[in-house]
Design an enzyme around this catalytic site. Structure first.
Site: not given
Length: 149
Positions: A26, A103
């Site tokens: 991430y 995402h």
């Protein structure tokens, strides 16, 4: 665009942990840094953004409902709700506001359960795997689409 367009940025569960949680997937930026960069970008583009992060599905749904006839475009990172939430899908379809699904990680290069999205077939577009830059690209695409309509 005769009046300033309004774009709602929604972030789902666990994204409040960005910068701490699995940075290999991430990235190292936290959500506040991402939203601050988006706000600066929105100002430069002459659009207004609103942001909500929630770990609660119903709060995201209520934000979508409240966007009806008030918001011109939605950028959503549904996070884990991507793979489970028919309710988010139905809310987005109910208000008929165009949206882009974002995402941070490439969900297709991860576990098989992450490959399915309940939203992507209804989204204007899907951006995944480009980290925090995905939000920037989504905002540019949203503004371009709004200005061409």
């Amino acid at each position: 665009m005769s009046t300033q367009s309004r774009i709602l940025v929604l972030n789902g569960p666990n994204l409040n942990l960005l910068g701490l949680r699995e940075p290999a997937h991430y990235g190292s930026q936290n959500l506040e840094q991402i939203v601050n960069a988006l706000t600066t970008q929105a100002d430069a583009l002459g659009v207004e953004i609103e942001h909500l992060q929630s770990n609660r599905e119903y709060e995201l749904i209520e934000a979508i409902h409240n966007a009806y006839q008030r918001i011109d475009f939605i950028i959503i990172n549904p996070a884990a709700f991507t793979h489970t939430s028919v309710a988010l899908r139905d809310a987005l379809l109910g208000v008929d506001i165009p949206f882009i699904e974002v995402h941070l990680s490439n969900v297709h290069a991860r576990e098989p359960f992450r490959h399915h999205s309940y939203l992507s077939d209804k989204a204007v577009g899907v951006i995944c795997g480009l980290g925090a830059d995905g939000y920037e690209f989504a905002l540019n695409a949203a503004v371009k689409r709004l200005r061409s309509n």
